[in-house]
Write an enzyme that holds these catalytic residues in place. Structure first.
Site, PDB file in Angstrom:
ATOM      1  N   HIS A  73     -18.572 -89.155  52.357  1.00  8.89           N
ATOM      2  CA  HIS A  73     -17.673 -88.202  51.692  1.00  8.89           C
ATOM      3  C   HIS A  73     -17.522 -88.560  50.222  1.00  8.89           C
ATOM      4  CE1 HIS A  73     -14.394 -85.362  51.101  1.00  8.89           C
ATOM      5  NE2 HIS A  73     -13.788 -86.314  50.419  1.00  8.89           N
ATOM      6  N   HIS A  75     -17.421 -86.527  45.956  1.00 11.97           N
ATOM      7  CA  HIS A  75     -17.400 -85.310  45.130  1.00 11.97           C
ATOM      8  C   HIS A  75     -18.229 -85.639  43.898  1.00 11.97           C
ATOM      9  CE1 HIS A  75     -13.649 -83.564  47.137  1.00 11.97           C
ATOM     10  NE2 HIS A  75     -13.582 -84.832  47.514  1.00 11.97           N
ATOM     11  N   GLU A 149     -17.230 -75.825  49.098  1.00 10.48           N
ATOM     12  CA  GLU A 149     -15.782 -75.905  49.288  1.00 10.48           C
ATOM     13  C   GLU A 149     -15.088 -74.556  49.157  1.00 10.48           C
ATOM     14  OE1 GLU A 149     -12.721 -79.345  48.455  1.00 10.48           O
ATOM     15  OE2 GLU A 149     -13.418 -78.509  46.556  1.00 10.48           O
ATOM     16  N   HIS A 188     -10.981 -76.701  51.997  1.00  9.28           N
ATOM     17  CA  HIS A 188     -10.495 -77.879  51.263  1.00  9.28           C
ATOM     18  C   HIS A 188      -9.505 -78.718  52.070  1.00  9.28           C
ATOM     19  CE1 HIS A 188      -7.521 -79.480  48.108  1.00  9.28           C
ATOM     20  NE2 HIS A 188      -8.559 -80.267  48.034  1.00  9.28           N
ATOM     21  N   HIS A 215     -10.547 -82.146  54.502  1.00  4.94           N
ATOM     22  CA  HIS A 215      -9.611 -83.228  54.163  1.00  4.94           C
ATOM     23  C   HIS A 215      -8.348 -83.010  55.001  1.00  4.94           C
ATOM     24  CE1 HIS A 215     -11.792 -82.779  50.211  1.00  4.94           C
ATOM     25  NE2 HIS A 215     -11.631 -84.077  50.127  1.00  4.94           N
ATOM     26  N   GLU A 218      -4.097 -86.750  54.561  1.00  4.57           N
ATOM     27  CA  GLU A 218      -4.435 -87.769  53.556  1.00  4.57           C
ATOM     28  C   GLU A 218      -3.187 -88.557  53.127  1.00  4.57           C
ATOM     29  OE1 GLU A 218      -6.898 -86.211  50.485  1.00  4.57           O
ATOM     30  OE2 GLU A 218      -6.952 -88.078  49.329  1.00  4.57           O
ATOM     31  N   ASP A 329     -15.149 -91.099  48.351  1.00  3.66           N
ATOM     32  CA  ASP A 329     -14.448 -90.036  47.643  1.00  3.66           C
ATOM     33  C   ASP A 329     -14.977 -90.013  46.207  1.00  3.66           C
ATOM     34  OD1 ASP A 329     -12.724 -87.839  47.670  1.00  3.66           O
ATOM     35  OD2 ASP A 329     -11.203 -88.932  48.762  1.00  3.66           O
TER      36      ASP A 329
HETATM   37 ZN   LIG Z   1     -12.361 -85.815  48.958  1.00  7.73          ZN
END
Ligand SMILES: [Zn+2]
Length: 395
Positions: A73, A75, A149, A188, A215, A218, A329
């Site tokens: 995972h 971005h 996304e 998202h 996600h 979190e 991340d």
């Molecule tokens: Zn993320």
């Protein structure tokens, strides 16, 4: 040093390490690999290998021998961001939105290059914009999944967002190459995508055979939002983009017993077996629901630490038989794209957890998320130097 002679080349080499994971079964500790030429001749306990290959030249390579770990995972399109540690509900508006002009193709390609340099075993990347997807499909020298996304909290945007997704995905899928990057979809979060779009996206992904990530759970403020419809996450929401009340997003009233996981389960979304990212703030009932649905989970320990999310309850997921993978991340919260550093951090964060479980998760768990297979380190297979995790600094 003189150049190796052909005889040297075929002298068996015994490489020993603290932890060996061959891609098959569990990991072992300590471990060793005998290499002859550039081929694996044997793997196992160093003592057994010394007995079987008394003529082998032995080198202690240190920490881990395993197939390259997967960054399950990230971005990449945020790779030009500055790292900043802040509570999650402030980090979203102040960093993700605050530095948004740095998001895009240039960062994505630089991030992809960095992952290639790190010789990652695969990537699960969240793609925010169509031009980034175009660029990564054309240029990235990687394997894994690019998840497009969706961000649309207003229910009246659900149908047009899904129609646009269908159009884009149909065009992009023609550009998937065997052994390269595949398409996926990612709503998202459960609070920035309306219930209607969440359901439509899950049905679409399941029908098309597209892998999905979300996600979930979190930060503690996400749990608070589902329980009360309010709290710091809602107070810091992207005001122009969000509906007036949280009940409009999820199509029902918040409730003290409602968690993000329970909400997704009752919406039918877990039945599509999405990979759930983070899962830090969960109840025993949430863990049981995820295990029942057969979803895999990705943990991003450094990001969770920097955004004050709490500690992923790894032992509870392991006990329930849930497959766990690791991700960095973005660099904006995780600091680097090197998942070996994530493994080292996880070892410090989970001292009671067997390190063999963490290394196996970074390889096998990651490949499970991506729908791919790790190369095996076993007799007759080619030896690759990247099987030695040189950057691994776990104590
Ligand atoms: Zn993320």
């Amino acid at each position: 040093m003189t150049a190796p002679t052909p005889a040297d080349f075929f002298t068996p080499r015994l490489l020993t390490c603290d932890l060996l994971y061959t891609g098959l079964g569990g990991a072992q500790s300590p471990g060793g690999v005998v290499v002859v030429g550039d081929t694996v001749a044997a793997t196992g306990h160093p003592d057994e290998l010394r007995r079987a290959y008394p003529q082998a030249r032995e080198t202690a390579v240190g920490g881990v021998i395993a197939p390259p770990p997967v960054n399950a995972h990230t971005h990449l399109d945020m790779s030009a961001y500055d790292f900043r540690a802040l509570p999650y509900f402030r980090w979203i508006p102040e960093v993700v939105v605050g530095q948004r002009e740095r998001r895009g193709v240039a960062g994505a390609l630089a991030g992809a290059q960095e992952l290639a340099r790190l010789r990652v075993g695969g990537v699960g990347d969240i793609v925010f914009a169509p031009d980034v997807m175009d660029a990564l499909l054309d240029h990235a020298d990687l394997t894994g999944v690019l998840y497009f996304e969706l961000f649309a909290p207003k229910p009246d945007l659900a149908d047009e967002t899904l129609a646009r997704l269908r159009e884009l995905v149909t065009a992009w899928r023609r550009r998937e190459r065997p052994g390269g990057l595949r398409l996926g979809v990612t709503p998202h979060t459960p609070f920035t995508v309306s219930a209607r779009l969440m359901r439509l996206a899950a049905e679409f992904a399941a029908g098309e055979g597209l892998p999905m990530q979300i996600h979930v759970a979190e930060h503690p403020s996400e749990r608070e939002l589902f329980a009360t419809g309010a709290g710091p996450l809602w107070d810091n929401r992207l005001k122009a983009l969000m509906p007036d009340t949280f009940a409009e997003v999820i199509g029902r009233d918040p409730h003290p017993d409602l968690t993000p996981v329970r909400y997704l389960d009752e919406l039918g979304v877990l039945a599509a077996r999405p990979t759930l990212v983070h899962m830090v703030n969960v109840t025993p009932d949430d863990v049981a629901r995820v295990a029942r649905a057969g979803c895999a989970v990705v943990t991003c320990p450094r990001s969770n630490h920097h955004l004050e999310c709490g500690v992923f309850p790894w032992a509870a997921f392991a006990a329930a038989g849930v497959e766990v993978a690791l991700g960095t991340d973005s660099v904006a919260s995780g600091e680097s794209l090197d998942v070996r550093e994530e493994v080292a951090f996880a070892r410090q964060l989970h001292p009671a957890l067997d390190p063999r479980v963490i290394v196996r998760a970074a390889v096998k768990g990651g490949h499970r998320v991506l729908g791919s297979r790790a190369p095996f380190i076993r007799r007759g297979e080619a030896w690759r130097d990247e099987y030695v995790w040189a950057d691994y600094t776990g104590a």
